[in-house]
Design a protein around this motif. Structure first.
Motif, mmCIF file in Angstrom:
data_model
loop_
_atom_site.group_PDB
_atom_site.id
_atom_site.type_symbol
_atom_site.label_atom_id
_atom_site.label_comp_id
_atom_site.label_asym_id
_atom_site.label_seq_id
_atom_site.Cartn_x
_atom_site.Cartn_y
_atom_site.Cartn_z
ATOM 1 N N GLY A 166 80.179 -23.704 -27.185
ATOM 2 C CA GLY A 166 80.618 -22.604 -28.168
ATOM 3 C C GLY A 166 79.450 -22.493 -29.054
ATOM 4 N N ARG A 167 79.582 -21.692 -29.951
ATOM 5 C CA ARG A 167 78.535 -21.193 -31.122
ATOM 6 C C ARG A 167 78.599 -21.736 -32.272
ATOM 7 N N VAL A 168 77.528 -22.259 -32.922
ATOM 8 C CA VAL A 168 77.820 -22.808 -34.207
ATOM 9 C C VAL A 168 77.895 -21.493 -35.082
ATOM 10 N N VAL A 169 79.224 -21.534 -35.849
ATOM 11 C CA VAL A 169 79.147 -20.256 -36.804
ATOM 12 C C VAL A 169 79.245 -20.755 -38.198
ATOM 13 N N LYS A 170 78.928 -22.027 -38.600
ATOM 14 C CA LYS A 170 78.916 -22.573 -40.195
ATOM 15 C C LYS A 170 78.145 -24.090 -39.972
ATOM 16 N N LEU A 171 77.297 -24.329 -40.952
ATOM 17 C CA LEU A 171 76.944 -25.359 -41.089
ATOM 18 C C LEU A 171 77.016 -25.968 -42.742
ATOM 19 N N HIS A 172 77.832 -26.879 -42.799
ATOM 20 C CA HIS A 172 78.445 -27.255 -44.347
ATOM 21 C C HIS A 172 77.693 -28.223 -45.098
ATOM 22 N N VAL A 173 76.506 -28.776 -44.359
ATOM 23 C CA VAL A 173 75.552 -29.661 -44.892
ATOM 24 C C VAL A 173 74.211 -29.321 -44.892
ATOM 25 N N ALA A 174 73.257 -30.200 -45.594
ATOM 26 C CA ALA A 174 72.023 -29.949 -45.486
ATOM 27 C C ALA A 174 71.390 -31.330 -45.002
#
Length: 417
Positions: free
Chosen positions: A194-202
């Motif tokens: 699938g595709r990464v649509v959101k990164l919630h952390v750094a």
């Protein structure tokens, strides 16, 4: 707009006009030849009423003395239209990914590295993030040491004590396996392609167990919830929709009871449900979030009419005819739900002063001007000499929506044209 509840005498005049070439036979309606686009100007008396233009091919411009074709007489049965505001039936529809998952942290720790960027395509089991494992590795070392000690104890004892030592070995081994599994869980992987649509952390951020880390979607197939006519459609059928401005076919996976979000369109249909439909998107042509337009959700005013007023258009669509400012107009419509055997809801680009043509004694075509015989203006009440004219019915408020449960008036005033 006063509706017509009377009989009037009128004529249908037709004359040739510049840039258009008409052929008319006595007692027949005129036809257009050699037009690259179907528009025309129609004239009454000395005034030309422009309703468009036409581009002729090698057609001479008629002289000012060209004789007008004989007008035709027609009896036209009309009915007022009561418009329902389409905004009251709007339901937002959009494409959604076939699968979506938000990866969460399995433990309290620190994010050491993010291995994919926003929008990257992740293969199944590809590593997306990595969490700090220092404490986990220490736990593995400790569990390993405890396992060795338990194994040594088994070798050193005999008799009844040996059985207890062997049980301690099994406990130590289980602790070791758990510690290793926690180390593996610190490597956050995509469960499907699938595709990464959101990164919630750094990177470097401390996270708690259960905290969201990244969201991945599988858009190889897209889904949408659509209104469907349960009498005409079932699972496995194709449904015609528009995805933004592109026509598309979606396949019904299942048909469910109408959802609360779509309950506002219930009054337009006898049997309506919510269909979950899918579309193959292996090529990536569409994107999750794109707007879907269903023909069962009206975008133009809704009216209730007799099924006898519907006709087929040249392109296979459905249409009705109306009188608009004295001119016949073909209105392309979308059929909605049928009410009994002879009434149906339709949606089309209707105006507040349009009158539905229920019946005519001769065929009418788009652009015909209806001129009341004797010069009585359309929309007024005719009278005989020495009589007092009756009051014309008041007009419906422009763009007024019909209250729930109300129906279109069924009176059908006739006018002789």
């Amino acid at each position: 707009m006063p509706y017509l509840d009377h009989q009037e005498a009128a004529e249908l005049p037709f004359i040739p006009v510049p840039f258009a070439k008409f052929f008319s036979l006595e007692g027949q309606m005129p036809s257009v030849r050699s037009l690259s686009s179907v528009f025309a100007g129609l004239a009454i008396g000395f005034g030309v009423i422009p309703v468009g233009f036409a581009q002729a091919q090698d057609t001479p411009i008629p002289s000012a003395t060209t004789k007008a074709a004989d007008p035709k007489e027609a009896v036209v049965d009309r009915a007022p239209l009561v418009l329902r505001d389409p905004t009251s039936y709007q339901v937002p529809l959009h494409l959604a990914p076939f699968r979506e998952i938000t990866l969460a942290s399995p433990l309290d720790t620190t994010v050491t590295s993010i291995l994919m960027k926003l929008g990257d395509q992740a293969a199944s089991q590809a590593e997306v993030l990595r969490l700090d494992t220092k404490l986990l590795q220490l736990a593995v070392t400790r569990a390993q040491a405890a396992l060795r000690a338990a194994e040594a104890e088994v070798a050193a004892v005999t008799g009844p004590a040996k059985e207890a030592a062997e049980a301690r070995v099994q406990v130590a081994k289980a602790d070791f396996d758990i510690a290793e599994l926690r180390v593996q869980q610190a490597s956050i992987k995509a469960p499907f392609a699938g595709r990464v649509v959101k990164l919630h952390v750094a990177e470097g951020e401390y996270v708690r167990a259960g905290q969201a880390l990244a969201t991945i979607i599988d858009s190889s197939q897209l889904v949408a919830e659509l209104p469907v006519d349960r009498r005409a459609q079932k699972a496995g059928d194709n449904v015609a929709v528009k995805i933004e401005d592109q026509p598309a076919q979606m396949k019904l996976a299942t048909v469910l009871p109408l959802t609360p979000e779509m309950d506002k369109i219930r009054e337009l249909f006898l049997a309506v449900g919510t269909g979950r439909a899918t579309i193959d998107n292996a090529s990536g042509k569409f994107q999750a979030g794109q707007t879907v337009y269903s023909p069962l959700i009206p975008r133009f005013p809704v009216v209730e009419v007799s099924t006898a007023t519907l006709a087929n258009g040249d392109d296979g669509s459905r249409k009705v005819q109306v009188v608009r400012d004295g001119i016949v107009r073909d209105i392309k419509v979308q059929t909605l739900g049928q009410i009994g055997d002879d009434r149906i809801f339709i949606s089309g680009d209707f105006g507040p002063k349009d009158e539905l043509i229920v019946k005519s004694s001769i065929p009418l075509v788009d652009g015909n001007r209806l001129t009341p015989r004797g010069g009585v203006a359309a929309g007024t009440v005719a009278r005989s000499p020495g009589t007092t004219p009756a009051a014309a019915p008041s007009a419906a408020p422009p763009n007024s929506a019909l209250p729930p449960g109300a129906t279109t008036p069924t009176s059908k005033p006739k006018t002789n044209f």
